[in-house]
Design an enzyme around this catalytic site. Structure first.
Site, PDB file in Angstrom:
ATOM      1  N   ASN A 210      -5.897  -4.241   7.737  1.00  0.00           N
ATOM      2  CA  ASN A 210      -5.969  -4.777   6.381  1.00  0.00           C
ATOM      3  C   ASN A 210      -6.109  -6.284   6.472  1.00  0.00           C
ATOM      4  OD1 ASN A 210      -5.470  -2.289   5.299  1.00  0.00           O
ATOM      5  ND2 ASN A 210      -3.517  -2.824   4.384  1.00  0.00           N
ATOM      6  N   ASP A 281      -2.546   2.099   5.461  1.00  0.00           N
ATOM      7  CA  ASP A 281      -2.040   3.360   4.910  1.00  0.00           C
ATOM      8  C   ASP A 281      -2.382   4.558   5.801  1.00  0.00           C
ATOM      9  OD1 ASP A 281      -0.803   2.287   2.702  1.00  0.00           O
ATOM     10  OD2 ASP A 281      -2.648   2.267   1.520  1.00  0.00           O
ATOM     11  N   LYS A 291     -13.473   3.897  25.606  1.00  0.00           N
ATOM     12  CA  LYS A 291     -14.314   3.385  24.513  1.00  0.00           C
ATOM     13  C   LYS A 291     -15.327   4.442  24.047  1.00  0.00           C
ATOM     14  CE  LYS A 291     -17.399  -0.423  23.503  1.00  0.00           C
ATOM     15  NZ  LYS A 291     -18.229  -1.474  24.069  1.00  0.00           N
ATOM     16  N   PRO A 316       3.451   6.172   7.920  1.00  0.00           N
ATOM     17  CA  PRO A 316       4.667   6.163   7.087  1.00  0.00           C
ATOM     18  C   PRO A 316       4.597   5.029   6.073  1.00  0.00           C
ATOM     19  CG  PRO A 316       5.112   5.306   9.295  1.00  0.00           C
ATOM     20  CD  PRO A 316       3.725   5.861   9.325  1.00  0.00           C
ATOM     21  N   ILE A 318       6.595   2.412   4.750  1.00  0.00           N
ATOM     22  CA  ILE A 318       7.860   1.812   5.212  1.00  0.00           C
ATOM     23  C   ILE A 318       8.750   1.457   4.028  1.00  0.00           C
ATOM     24  CG2 ILE A 318       8.865  -0.020   6.641  1.00  0.00           C
ATOM     25  CD1 ILE A 318       5.979  -0.257   7.912  1.00  0.00           C
ATOM     26  N   LYS A 354       4.842   1.364  -8.711  1.00  0.00           N
ATOM     27  CA  LYS A 354       5.379   1.159  -7.356  1.00  0.00           C
ATOM     28  C   LYS A 354       6.887   0.962  -7.341  1.00  0.00           C
ATOM     29  CE  LYS A 354       1.425  -0.274  -5.252  1.00  0.00           C
ATOM     30  NZ  LYS A 354       0.483  -1.215  -4.712  1.00  0.00           N
TER      31      LYS A 354
END
Ligand code: C5P
Length: 416
Positions: A210, A281, A291, A316, A318, A354
């Protein structure tokens, strides 16, 4: 100053005409019972005589690295003794030296040795202030945790008009008072912070991640340290500089699984937990041990038949796991749990959802579709949503991540 012990304010004065305003500030601080120590550069001493500050503060004025051969190492003792260090007026030259870690006089050497809260009040001609070099230097200082005060706009000593005037002594006094009065409010508290990104490997050389510089998380770390807390930082890959402090432990992790294990192991001790990391996620269902190669095609041709399907599995969550631990009372009874929400749309609905879904006490939401704040930027603007009153969020307007970090901590863990 209530029951706070007498605090030492170190004033670093560099060579600008605004040095005269520092006489008034020194007097106000002494009246308010602070122990005031002054360092002047050689140029500052041409604007106001050191004897003036000596009389006002009752302390010797430090001018030179080699002032007193019999004294202990002055720059180190001044740096250690100070509860707060204000450099004002800060000229373009001093700002440049501070930004690059130069230490060629007593003021800049002390600043480099000093690890506490640094306030900087720039004062210079408008063109010098607006010059991109000065702006970059100021951004560097802010990113490292210094708090900039001003400059104000108006008529300057050189006859120009525009930004560059040092703020008035009264303003500086108010900011020092605020900073000192709240300076130790997290003393004795343990703060756990996740920051940066995670990397989820497909094969030994490729990963999913991210966007995250880790700047918000490291700014929160600095702010918590400045407020007296002990901090455990769990840091994924990030470009932001990690502060160096005796009260900071930093655990480096790469994947969401590693971050999760580290956060859960430290959570039991924490009074305040802040999840500011941008956690992936999903991760690839399988990680190739060597590779992954593409199928070869004719020279200069792309093989359209060669497609790859990536199967991902959930990592998970967190924050949600910690939220569950809070509900199940595995955490300390009064642990405060804070999450972040980086949203591109429906910020309010997503943040409120959330709070509920992750069991957090606070969600700090920012709009990452804006180019001027958020990712990699040194500035941010956030809205704080709380479990106690999800509909009545608080806006913290756009400011440096350093200042914002302090304001966030004051909201989520107020002085009791
Ligand atoms: O669901 P979303 O990723 O938008 O939630 C953001 C918040 O949840 C942040 O505080 C982030 O650190 C946390 N988070 C987490 N574990 C994940 C995903 C997000 O702790 N796997």
């Amino acid at each position: 100053m209530g029951n706070l012990k007498r605090k030492t304010i170190l004033l670093g004065i560099s060579g600008g005409i605004a040095a005269y305003k520092m006489c008034d500030l020194a007097r106000q601080l002494v009246r308010a019972s602070y122990n005031v120590k002054v360092i002047m550069t050689q140029h500052a001493a041409k604007f106001v005589g050191p004897a003036t500050f000596r009389s006002l503060t009752g302390n010797p004025v430090a001018l030179d690295l080699f002032d007193d051969p019999a004294a202990p190492i002055n720059h180190i003792s001044l740096a250690e003794e100070a509860d707060l260090f204000l450099i004002a007026p800060a000229t373009a030259n001093v700002i440049a030296k501070l930004a690059h870690g130069r230490a060629d006089d007593l003021l800049t050497t002390t600043a480099l040795a000093y690890q506490g809260q640094l306030l900087v009040a720039p004062a210079m001609n408008t063109q010098m202030y607006l010059d991109s070099v000065t702006q970059e230097n100021l951004a560097t200082l802010t990113a490292r945790g210094a708090q900039l005060i001003g400059p104000a706009s108006g008529e300057l000593a050189c006859g120009d008009s525009g930004p560059g005037r040092m703020v008035e002594a009264q303003t500086l006094f108010g900011i020092i008072e605020d900073s000192i009065q709240t300076s130790d409010w997290l003393a004795g508290k343990k703060v756990l912070i996740s920051a940066g990104s995670t990397q989820e490997y497909l094969d030994p050389v490729r990963y999913l991640t991210n966007r995250s510089s880790g700047k918000m998380g490291t700014a929160l770390t600095r702010a918590a340290l400045q407020a007296g807390a002990e901090v455990q930082l769990v840091l994924g890959p990030a470009s932001a500089a990690v502060p160096v402090d005796k009260r900071l432990a930093c655990t480096r992790v790469v994947t969401a699984d590693e971050m999760c294990a580290a956060m859960i192991s430290f959570a039991l001790e924490a009074n305040l937990i802040i999840c500011s990391a941008a956690v992936s996620d999903y991760r690839p269902a399988k990680k190739a041990s060597i590779k992954i190669k593409k199928r070869q095609s004719q020279l200069g041709q792309t093989n359209q038949q060669d497609t790859q399907v990536l199967e991902l599995v959930q990592n998970p969550d967190i924050l949600a796991k910690l939220g569950r631990m809070k509900i199940e009372k595995t955490l300390k009874a009064d642990t405060i749990l804070v999450g972040f929400a980086a949203e591109t749309n429906n910020l309010e609905d997503n943040a409120q959802a959330k709070l509920e879904r992750k069991g957090a006490d606070y969600i700090i939401a920012n709009d990452v579709s804006r180019a001027d704040i958020g990712f990699e930027s040194t500035e941010n603007e956030v809205r704080i949503f709380s479990k106690a009153a999800p509909e009545a969020d608080t806006l913290l307007p756009k400011t440096s991540k350093t200042q914002l970090a302090r304001q966030i901590l004051q909201r989520v863990y107020p002085l009791s």
